[in-house]
Write a protein that holds these residues in place. Structure first.
Motif, PDB file in Angstrom:
ATOM      1  N   ASN A 271       0.842  -1.188   0.000  1.00 51.03           N
ATOM      2  CA  ASN A 271       0.000   0.000   0.000  1.00 51.03           C
ATOM      3  C   ASN A 271       0.882   1.244   0.000  1.00 51.03           C
ATOM      4  OD1 ASN A 271      -2.032   2.002   0.748  1.00 51.03           O
ATOM      5  ND2 ASN A 271      -3.348   0.262   1.219  1.00 51.03           N
ATOM      6  N   THR A 272       0.988   1.934   1.113  1.00 49.05           N
ATOM      7  CA  THR A 272       1.778   3.169   1.128  1.00 49.05           C
ATOM      8  C   THR A 272       3.265   2.923   0.883  1.00 49.05           C
ATOM      9  OG1 THR A 272       1.981   3.053   3.538  1.00 49.05           O
ATOM     10  CG2 THR A 272       0.166   4.359   2.639  1.00 49.05           C
ATOM     11  N   SER A 273       3.740   1.704   1.138  1.00 47.55           N
ATOM     12  CA  SER A 273       5.149   1.407   0.892  1.00 47.55           C
ATOM     13  C   SER A 273       5.494   1.411  -0.586  1.00 47.55           C
ATOM     14  CB  SER A 273       5.526   0.055   1.505  1.00 47.55           C
ATOM     15  OG  SER A 273       5.454   0.101   2.912  1.00 47.55           O
ATOM     16  N   THR A 274       4.490   1.374  -1.452  1.00 48.89           N
ATOM     17  CA  THR A 274       4.759   1.457  -2.893  1.00 48.89           C
ATOM     18  C   THR A 274       4.728   2.900  -3.400  1.00 48.89           C
ATOM     19  OG1 THR A 274       2.424   1.151  -3.522  1.00 48.89           O
ATOM     20  CG2 THR A 274       3.773  -0.834  -3.253  1.00 48.89           C
ATOM     21  N   ASP A 275       4.222   3.827  -2.597  1.00 44.69           N
ATOM     22  CA  ASP A 275       4.143   5.236  -3.023  1.00 44.69           C
ATOM     23  C   ASP A 275       5.476   5.782  -3.523  1.00 44.69           C
ATOM     24  OD1 ASP A 275       1.507   5.119  -2.239  1.00 44.69           O
ATOM     25  OD2 ASP A 275       1.751   6.407  -0.474  1.00 44.69           O
ATOM     26  N   PRO A 276       6.584   5.524  -2.806  1.00 43.23           N
ATOM     27  CA  PRO A 276       7.845   6.173  -3.224  1.00 43.23           C
ATOM     28  C   PRO A 276       8.374   5.709  -4.566  1.00 43.23           C
ATOM     29  CG  PRO A 276       8.245   4.599  -1.454  1.00 43.23           C
ATOM     30  CD  PRO A 276       6.761   4.777  -1.547  1.00 43.23           C
ATOM     31  N   TYR A 277       7.887   4.566  -5.078  1.00 41.04           N
ATOM     32  CA  TYR A 277       8.399   4.093  -6.361  1.00 41.04           C
ATOM     33  C   TYR A 277       8.034   5.022  -7.516  1.00 41.04           C
ATOM     34  CZ  TYR A 277      10.025  -0.390  -4.508  1.00 41.04           C
ATOM     35  OH  TYR A 277      10.710  -1.363  -3.825  1.00 41.04           O
ATOM     36  N   TRP A 278       6.875   5.654  -7.438  1.00 40.21           N
ATOM     37  CA  TRP A 278       6.478   6.512  -8.560  1.00 40.21           C
ATOM     38  C   TRP A 278       7.376   7.729  -8.669  1.00 40.21           C
ATOM     39  CZ3 TRP A 278       4.563   2.538  -9.980  1.00 40.21           C
ATOM     40  CH2 TRP A 278       3.683   1.781  -9.214  1.00 40.21           C
ATOM     41  N   ILE A 279       7.942   8.132  -7.538  1.00 39.94           N
ATOM     42  CA  ILE A 279       8.925   9.208  -7.550  1.00 39.94           C
ATOM     43  C   ILE A 279      10.292   8.660  -7.952  1.00 39.94           C
ATOM     44  CG2 ILE A 279      10.106  10.960  -6.170  1.00 39.94           C
ATOM     45  CD1 ILE A 279       7.139  11.518  -6.678  1.00 39.94           C
ATOM     46  N   ASP A 330      -3.983  -6.075   3.467  1.00 41.21           N
ATOM     47  CA  ASP A 330      -4.696  -5.180   4.378  1.00 41.21           C
ATOM     48  C   ASP A 330      -3.951  -3.885   4.630  1.00 41.21           C
ATOM     49  OD1 ASP A 330      -3.838  -6.964   7.483  1.00 41.21           O
ATOM     50  OD2 ASP A 330      -2.631  -5.845   6.078  1.00 41.21           O
ATOM     51  N   GLY A 331      -2.914  -3.650   3.885  1.00 45.28           N
ATOM     52  CA  GLY A 331      -2.208  -2.382   4.053  1.00 45.28           C
ATOM     53  C   GLY A 331      -0.712  -2.560   4.133  1.00 45.28           C
ATOM     54  N   SER A 332      -0.001  -1.460   4.184  1.00 40.11           N
ATOM     55  CA  SER A 332       1.457  -1.540   4.198  1.00 40.11           C
ATOM     56  C   SER A 332       2.002  -1.935   5.559  1.00 40.11           C
ATOM     57  CB  SER A 332       2.050  -0.196   3.773  1.00 40.11           C
ATOM     58  OG  SER A 332       1.715   0.793   4.706  1.00 40.11           O
ATOM     59  N   ASN A 333       1.267  -1.586   6.617  1.00 39.16           N
ATOM     60  CA  ASN A 333       1.653  -1.961   7.973  1.00 39.16           C
ATOM     61  C   ASN A 333       3.113  -1.622   8.244  1.00 39.16           C
ATOM     62  OD1 ASN A 333       1.892  -3.103  10.527  1.00 39.16           O
ATOM     63  ND2 ASN A 333       0.471  -4.749  10.031  1.00 39.16           N
TER      64      ASN A 333
END
Length: 510
Positions: A271-279, A330-333
């Motif tokens: 989940n949120t742990s994949t956000d930085p890849y787009w940058i 269920d999320g990045s946890n």
């Protein structure tokens, strides 16, 4: 690979930025401004040692040495949210490193330009407390506030309603200085207008920077090359990450089930742990051309990137994706990720600096660890790029301030960020990463590289208009690459949102 400079001081330069959630700002929320704390001066504490390169022009303000505002009071309303609640709040010297650095910084501002800081800390029960208080003050003509900070992802509505001044027209304020976050300015400055900024004052910026954290002992035991050398050669890519970790797995508890007690090459989330890849993979969404915002997505590259991320976290035998059971996510946890790492069960993980502050340093983590940027798209990509989560605080000048007082506000902001560079960030990293870590010259070099790699995605910080991260997270978590159809389905609405952003910015008078 971008050329970096090795700081010989205690700390490498890290003034970061950036970030975003998909939270939507409510149209009306009449929550009052919250508990208040007024700063008052005491004897000035011993200052935290600053980095040696403070004599470089880009780190020294051009504020006249004799500038003095004769003890004028500056009324600040600042966010009390977690990650940010210690950026300004201090009752005096108490021996805690960051607190005392904040106190010293506040004293330095008052002494240098002859002002008194009246700092009011908003309650933490809503992320919109500051914005709503400023909105109500502007609507009623109430001049109770001069300067305000708020969580970055909450700024959109308040700025577009005209609640803040255009910082590019404020005298004594130079956002080109390096104690202001340039990766933030790059997308927020359309050439003629910029209403919020972030810089060295923002402890929340430091805390929410995404990094790759690695365990040097586990890497060595598994026959993996140190990531520092790979980064230096420009070879740290998502393909390299997948290749390195694919055979690193040990069933430590012998139950034949992959769980948090086993050892892995890489621990992450979907989940949120994949956000930085787009940058880090250099895939822009909202772009600026001649001062005009537009959505321009390389769909083919994004499709390839989504496949690479999904293969890494779902189809790699050396990866543990936390929160994944029976094919569901269920999320990045983030807590589970850093817990696995702190237990010695991961060669590397994706995390934010604050997790080191919360888990490794206070628990006296025994192993040596290293920090490097998130991986690149491929070796042809020249630079590394760093994503910062959306909780970082941003700052602006309230539009009810008299125009005659704008030079004073500009001077306060400028000295605030300059003095923070001298005291706040070295104090924070001394506390968060430990003195032992900061004596490692390679670690200092990587911290410097990560700072110079800051890049903010406009569609993320203007999340109230685009809500793009939610779509990306949903696609990744589903392990089904629907990016082309998603981009096609949203292209019309995203385009209209960009047009709306341009129109609303154009209409702003300040």
């Amino acid at each position: 690979m971008k050329k970096v400079r090795i700081f010989t001081a205690v700390m490498a330069l890290l003034m970061l930025i950036v970030f975003v959630s998909c939270a939507k700002i409510p149209d009306e929320e009449n929550t009052p401004p919250a508990d208040t704390t007024t700063y008052s001066g005491e004897s000035k504490p011993e200052e935290t040692s600053a980095p040696e390169e403070t004599d470089a022009p880009n780190y020294i303000s051009d504020i006249p040495k004799d500038l003095n505002f004769n003890n004028r009071t500056i009324r600040m309303l600042v966010t009390g949210q977690p990650f940010s609640d210690d950026e300004f709040a201090t009752a005096g010297i108490n021996g805690e490193t960051v607190n005392d650095a904040v106190y010293s910084r506040n004293m330095a501002i008052e002494d240098r330009i002859g002002v008194k800081l009246d700092i009011r800390i908003a309650a933490a029960d809503s992320v919109y407390n500051v914005g709503n208080a400023i909105r109500n003050a502007v609507a009623s003509g109430d001049k109770s506030y001069d300067i305000a900070t708020m969580p970055g992802y909450t700024h959109t509505s308040y700025v577009l309603e005209g609640d803040f001044y255009n910082l590019l027209s404020v005298e004594n304020l130079d956002l080109d200085k390096y104690y202001w976050t340039q990766g933030f300015n790059g997308i927020m400055n359309n050439g003629t207008k910029q209403y919020i900024a972030s810089g060295a004052y923002s402890i929340s910026m430091y805390r929410n920077m995404y990094i790759t954290l690695y365990n040097k002992r586990v890497m060595e035991e598994q026959g993996l090359e140190d990531l520092y050398d790979i980064v230096k050669r420009g070879e740290w890519t998502i393909a390299k990450q997948a290749e390195m970790v694919k055979n690193v797995y040990i069933d430590k508890n012998g139950d034949t089930q992959k769980d948090a007690e086993d050892l892995y090459g890489f621990v992450t989330g979907a989940n949120t742990s994949t956000d930085p890849y787009w940058i880090s993979l250099n895939i822009p969404f909202l772009q600026l051309n001649d001062g005009i915002y537009s959505i321009d997505i390389n769909t083919d590259k994004l499709t390839d990137a989504v496949s690479a991320v999904q293969d890494l976290i779902f189809n790699n035998g050396g990866v543990y994706c936390v929160g994944t059971t029976g094919g569901s996510v269920d999320g990045s946890n983030a807590t589970t990720i850093i817990s696995c790492f702190s237990s010695g069960n991961a060669a590397m993980c994706t995390t934010m600096i604050f997790q080191i502050e919360n888990f490794l340093t206070p628990n006296n983590f025994a192993d040596d660890y290293g920090i490097v940027p998130m991986p690149k798209y491929d070796e042809a990509q020249q630079d590394y790029f760093t994503h910062v989560q959306d909780q970082l605080s941003v700052i602006g000048v309230v539009s009810t301030v008299n125009e005659a007082d704008l030079p004073m506000m500009g001077a306060v902001l400028e000295v605030l960020s300059e003095e923070s560079y001298k005291t706040i960030y070295p104090a924070y990293y001394k506390t968060a990463l430990s003195y032992k870590y900061l004596q490692n010259e390679q670690s200092i070099e990587m911290l410097d590289l990560i700072y110079h790699s800051i890049k903010i995605e406009g569609a993320f910080i203007y999340s109230a208009k685009f809500a793009m991260l939610g779509s990306l997270r949903s696609i990744i978590s589903s392990n089904n690459n629907r990016i082309a159809s998603t981009v096609k389905g949203y292209s019309k609405s995203w385009g209209k949102s960009a047009e709306s952003l341009n129109t609303e910015l154009e209409k702003l008078k300040h």
